[in-house]
Design a protein around this motif. Sequence first.
Motif, PDB file in Angstrom:
ATOM      1  N   SER A   1       7.505   0.850  -5.065  1.00  0.00           N
ATOM      2  CA  SER A   1       6.531  -0.043  -5.688  1.00  0.00           C
ATOM      3  C   SER A   1       5.402   1.001  -5.989  1.00  0.00           C
ATOM      4  O   SER A   1       5.010   1.701  -5.179  1.00  0.00           O
ATOM      5  N   LYS A   2       4.899   0.881  -7.178  1.00  0.00           N
ATOM      6  CA  LYS A   2       3.962   1.868  -7.649  1.00  0.00           C
ATOM      7  C   LYS A   2       2.430   1.477  -7.252  1.00  0.00           C
ATOM      8  O   LYS A   2       1.542   2.449  -7.220  1.00  0.00           O
ATOM      9  N   PHE A   3       2.235   0.072  -6.702  1.00  0.00           N
ATOM     10  CA  PHE A   3       0.871  -0.243  -6.800  1.00  0.00           C
ATOM     11  C   PHE A   3       0.791  -0.906  -5.394  1.00  0.00           C
ATOM     12  O   PHE A   3       1.669  -1.437  -4.770  1.00  0.00           O
ATOM     13  N   ASN A   4      -0.326  -0.563  -4.627  1.00  0.00           N
ATOM     14  CA  ASN A   4      -0.612  -1.206  -3.295  1.00  0.00           C
ATOM     15  C   ASN A   4      -2.120  -1.365  -3.277  1.00  0.00           C
ATOM     16  O   ASN A   4      -3.123  -0.718  -3.888  1.00  0.00           O
ATOM     17  N   ILE A   5      -2.661  -2.405  -2.520  1.00  0.00           N
ATOM     18  CA  ILE A   5      -3.994  -2.571  -2.001  1.00  0.00           C
ATOM     19  C   ILE A   5      -4.241  -2.185  -0.432  1.00  0.00           C
ATOM     20  O   ILE A   5      -3.355  -2.477   0.191  1.00  0.00           O
ATOM     21  N   ASN A   6      -4.812  -1.132  -0.328  1.00  0.00           N
ATOM     22  CA  ASN A   6      -5.274  -0.498   1.108  1.00  0.00           C
ATOM     23  C   ASN A   6      -6.535  -1.150   1.533  1.00  0.00           C
ATOM     24  O   ASN A   6      -7.505  -1.203   0.921  1.00  0.00           O
ATOM     25  N   GLY A   7      -6.422  -0.997   3.044  1.00  0.00           N
ATOM     26  CA  GLY A   7      -8.128  -1.065   3.511  1.00  0.00           C
ATOM     27  C   GLY A   7      -8.334   0.152   4.282  1.00  0.00           C
ATOM     28  O   GLY A   7      -7.407   0.751   4.831  1.00  0.00           O
ATOM     29  N   ALA A   8      -9.320   0.658   4.407  1.00  0.00           N
ATOM     30  CA  ALA A   8      -9.772   1.972   4.831  1.00  0.00           C
ATOM     31  C   ALA A   8     -10.962   1.751   5.912  1.00  0.00           C
ATOM     32  O   ALA A   8     -11.857   0.605   5.672  1.00  0.00           O
ATOM     33  N   ILE A   9     -10.879   2.216   7.067  1.00  0.00           N
ATOM     34  CA  ILE A   9     -11.801   2.402   8.068  1.00  0.00           C
ATOM     35  C   ILE A   9     -11.982   3.701   8.735  1.00  0.00           C
ATOM     36  O   ILE A   9     -11.038   4.528   8.617  1.00  0.00           O
ATOM     37  N   GLY A  10     -13.203   4.104   8.704  1.00  0.00           N
ATOM     38  CA  GLY A  10     -13.395   5.427   9.306  1.00  0.00           C
ATOM     39  C   GLY A  10     -14.836   5.871   9.536  1.00  0.00           C
ATOM     40  O   GLY A  10     -15.706   4.870  10.037  1.00  0.00           O
ATOM     41  N   ALA A  11     -15.360   6.943   9.532  1.00  0.00           N
ATOM     42  CA  ALA A  11     -16.413   7.736   9.939  1.00  0.00           C
ATOM     43  C   ALA A  11     -16.891   8.645   9.181  1.00  0.00           C
ATOM     44  O   ALA A  11     -16.012   9.640   9.000  1.00  0.00           O
ATOM     45  N   THR A  12     -18.157   9.112   8.990  1.00  0.00           N
ATOM     46  CA  THR A  12     -18.563  10.061   8.447  1.00  0.00           C
ATOM     47  C   THR A  12     -19.572  10.748   8.995  1.00  0.00           C
ATOM     48  O   THR A  12     -20.656  10.157   9.418  1.00  0.00           O
ATOM     49  N   ALA A  13     -19.760  12.213   9.294  1.00  0.00           N
ATOM     50  CA  ALA A  13     -20.781  12.680   9.866  1.00  0.00           C
ATOM     51  C   ALA A  13     -21.122  14.028   9.311  1.00  0.00           C
ATOM     52  O   ALA A  13     -20.253  14.804   8.636  1.00  0.00           O
ATOM     53  N   GLY A  14     -22.588  14.543   9.453  1.00  0.00           N
ATOM     54  CA  GLY A  14     -22.718  15.544   8.947  1.00  0.00           C
ATOM     55  C   GLY A  14     -24.152  16.052   8.814  1.00  0.00           C
ATOM     56  O   GLY A  14     -25.067  15.129   8.942  1.00  0.00           O
ATOM     57  N   PHE A  15     -24.706  17.157   8.213  1.00  0.00           N
ATOM     58  CA  PHE A  15     -26.024  17.341   8.073  1.00  0.00           C
ATOM     59  C   PHE A  15     -26.311  18.171   6.707  1.00  0.00           C
ATOM     60  O   PHE A  15     -25.257  18.820   6.262  1.00  0.00           O
TER      61      PHE A  15
ATOM     62  N   LEU B   1     -18.174  15.607   7.066  1.00  0.00           N
ATOM     63  CA  LEU B   1     -16.932  15.410   7.739  1.00  0.00           C
ATOM     64  C   LEU B   1     -16.613  14.004   7.881  1.00  0.00           C
ATOM     65  O   LEU B   1     -17.280  13.391   8.292  1.00  0.00           O
ATOM     66  N   ARG B   2     -15.516  13.815   7.149  1.00  0.00           N
ATOM     67  CA  ARG B   2     -15.022  12.098   7.070  1.00  0.00           C
ATOM     68  C   ARG B   2     -13.491  12.145   7.843  1.00  0.00           C
ATOM     69  O   ARG B   2     -12.809  12.938   7.407  1.00  0.00           O
ATOM     70  N   ALA B   3     -13.252  11.016   8.558  1.00  0.00           N
ATOM     71  CA  ALA B   3     -12.131  10.765   9.098  1.00  0.00           C
ATOM     72  C   ALA B   3     -11.793   9.264   8.607  1.00  0.00           C
ATOM     73  O   ALA B   3     -12.708   8.387   8.770  1.00  0.00           O
ATOM     74  N   GLN B   4     -10.672   8.929   8.254  1.00  0.00           N
ATOM     75  CA  GLN B   4     -10.227   7.611   7.780  1.00  0.00           C
ATOM     76  C   GLN B   4      -9.020   7.180   8.349  1.00  0.00           C
ATOM     77  O   GLN B   4      -8.096   8.013   7.996  1.00  0.00           O
ATOM     78  N   TYR B   5      -8.662   5.985   8.521  1.00  0.00           N
ATOM     79  CA  TYR B   5      -7.635   5.514   8.618  1.00  0.00           C
ATOM     80  C   TYR B   5      -7.293   4.405   7.409  1.00  0.00           C
ATOM     81  O   TYR B   5      -8.051   3.410   7.257  1.00  0.00           O
ATOM     82  N   ILE B   6      -5.980   4.534   6.830  1.00  0.00           N
ATOM     83  CA  ILE B   6      -5.767   3.714   5.648  1.00  0.00           C
ATOM     84  C   ILE B   6      -4.675   2.907   5.687  1.00  0.00           C
ATOM     85  O   ILE B   6      -3.397   3.726   6.009  1.00  0.00           O
ATOM     86  N   TYR B   7      -4.573   1.658   5.585  1.00  0.00           N
ATOM     87  CA  TYR B   7      -3.255   1.060   5.781  1.00  0.00           C
ATOM     88  C   TYR B   7      -3.072   0.151   4.293  1.00  0.00           C
ATOM     89  O   TYR B   7      -3.850  -0.238   3.820  1.00  0.00           O
ATOM     90  N   GLY B   8      -1.875   0.250   3.919  1.00  0.00           N
ATOM     91  CA  GLY B   8      -1.343  -0.450   2.863  1.00  0.00           C
ATOM     92  C   GLY B   8      -0.930  -1.740   3.296  1.00  0.00           C
ATOM     93  O   GLY B   8       0.068  -1.869   3.793  1.00  0.00           O
ATOM     94  N   PHE B   9      -1.298  -2.862   2.440  1.00  0.00           N
ATOM     95  CA  PHE B   9      -1.071  -4.228   2.674  1.00  0.00           C
ATOM     96  C   PHE B   9       0.321  -4.614   2.145  1.00  0.00           C
ATOM     97  O   PHE B   9       0.836  -5.749   2.446  1.00  0.00           O
ATOM     98  N   LEU B  10       0.679  -3.976   0.801  1.00  0.00           N
ATOM     99  CA  LEU B  10       1.664  -4.584   0.167  1.00  0.00           C
ATOM    100  C   LEU B  10       3.094  -3.756   0.442  1.00  0.00           C
ATOM    101  O   LEU B  10       3.153  -2.544   1.020  1.00  0.00           O
ATOM    102  N   ASN B  11       4.281  -3.986   0.149  1.00  0.00           N
ATOM    103  CA  ASN B  11       5.538  -3.677   0.818  1.00  0.00           C
ATOM    104  C   ASN B  11       5.790  -2.694  -0.439  1.00  0.00           C
ATOM    105  O   ASN B  11       6.246  -2.811  -1.410  1.00  0.00           O
ATOM    106  N   MET B  12       5.932  -1.134   0.051  1.00  0.00           N
ATOM    107  CA  MET B  12       6.331  -0.151  -0.693  1.00  0.00           C
ATOM    108  C   MET B  12       7.887  -0.332  -0.989  1.00  0.00           C
ATOM    109  O   MET B  12       8.207   0.520  -1.996  1.00  0.00           O
ATOM    110  N   PHE B  13       8.411  -0.829  -0.371  1.00  0.00           N
ATOM    111  CA  PHE B  13      10.146  -0.747  -0.439  1.00  0.00           C
ATOM    112  C   PHE B  13      10.557  -2.218  -1.258  1.00  0.00           C
ATOM    113  O   PHE B  13      11.817  -2.410  -1.205  1.00  0.00           O
ATOM    114  N   GLU B  14       9.794  -2.756  -1.733  1.00  0.00           N
ATOM    115  CA  GLU B  14       9.905  -3.880  -2.425  1.00  0.00           C
ATOM    116  C   GLU B  14      11.155  -3.903  -3.797  1.00  0.00           C
ATOM    117  O   GLU B  14      11.918  -4.563  -3.855  1.00  0.00           O
ATOM    118  N   LYS B  15      10.905  -2.566  -4.393  1.00  0.00           N
ATOM    119  CA  LYS B  15      11.948  -2.355  -5.490  1.00  0.00           C
ATOM    120  C   LYS B  15      13.371  -2.084  -4.823  1.00  0.00           C
ATOM    121  O   LYS B  15      14.297  -2.518  -5.507  1.00  0.00           O
TER     122      LYS B  15
END
Length: 223
Positions: free
Chosen positions: A164-178, A183-197
């Motif tokens: 499936s070509k389209f997904n809606i993701n939620g991202a959470i993480g942190a950014t630090a720097g001067f 520098l950024r770290a993120q966890y990203i989860y896709g809510f839709l089924n990639m295997f629907e096809k």
Amino acid sequence: MKNKQLTLLVALSMLFVTITQAQHKSYDIKNGFGIGGGISLFNIKTDNFTTTKGNGFIVALAATVDIPNRWYTVSYGMQISENTFEISGRMTDLVAGDEQIEYKLMAAQLGFLFHGKIIGNNFTIDVGPQLQYNGDLEFKNSQQESYYINGYDNLSASDITEMSKFNINGAIGATAGFGPLRLRAQYIYGFLNMFEKLNDNLNEDVSFKGNPETIMFTALFTF
């Protein structure tokens, strides 16, 4: 279908611009721009296959809107990534085996993030939605195209490549720097089924379901 997906991406982009333009004029709004890249750890969370996360790379662009008198900033941007992961398989449908079939997946995410200021702009907690458009699975090694997926009698590695070509993701993480470096770290989860096809294309007596999950580490140079 592609036109609908493009329309959604354009609409979301316009929404982000509207939000940033609608801030109260009494605040000293500071706009910034960032460019960078990094690495990804990618997998598809599923009960249908035995998977192993793989490495990838990211190119990232971001535009930020900083309102000094508020406890947060906002940003919107785009990430383009090539991710890899593995699925347990075998060389033929007649002989048992356990070999890792290596796939890769190209994807682009358009996202909007809120950045909660923990230590000013030097350390923030980030959260927000993303729209994702991705291609089909590709083989890292073309010789594995004739392999078969473990757990199924006659399911080939090529049978499961259409995503499936389209997904809606939620991202959470942190950014630090001067200064200009972040520098950024993120966890990203896709809510839709990639295997629907697969449920539409295959005659297997199972319901295929898989949700993408990605850990991204990026370095951004801002100006």
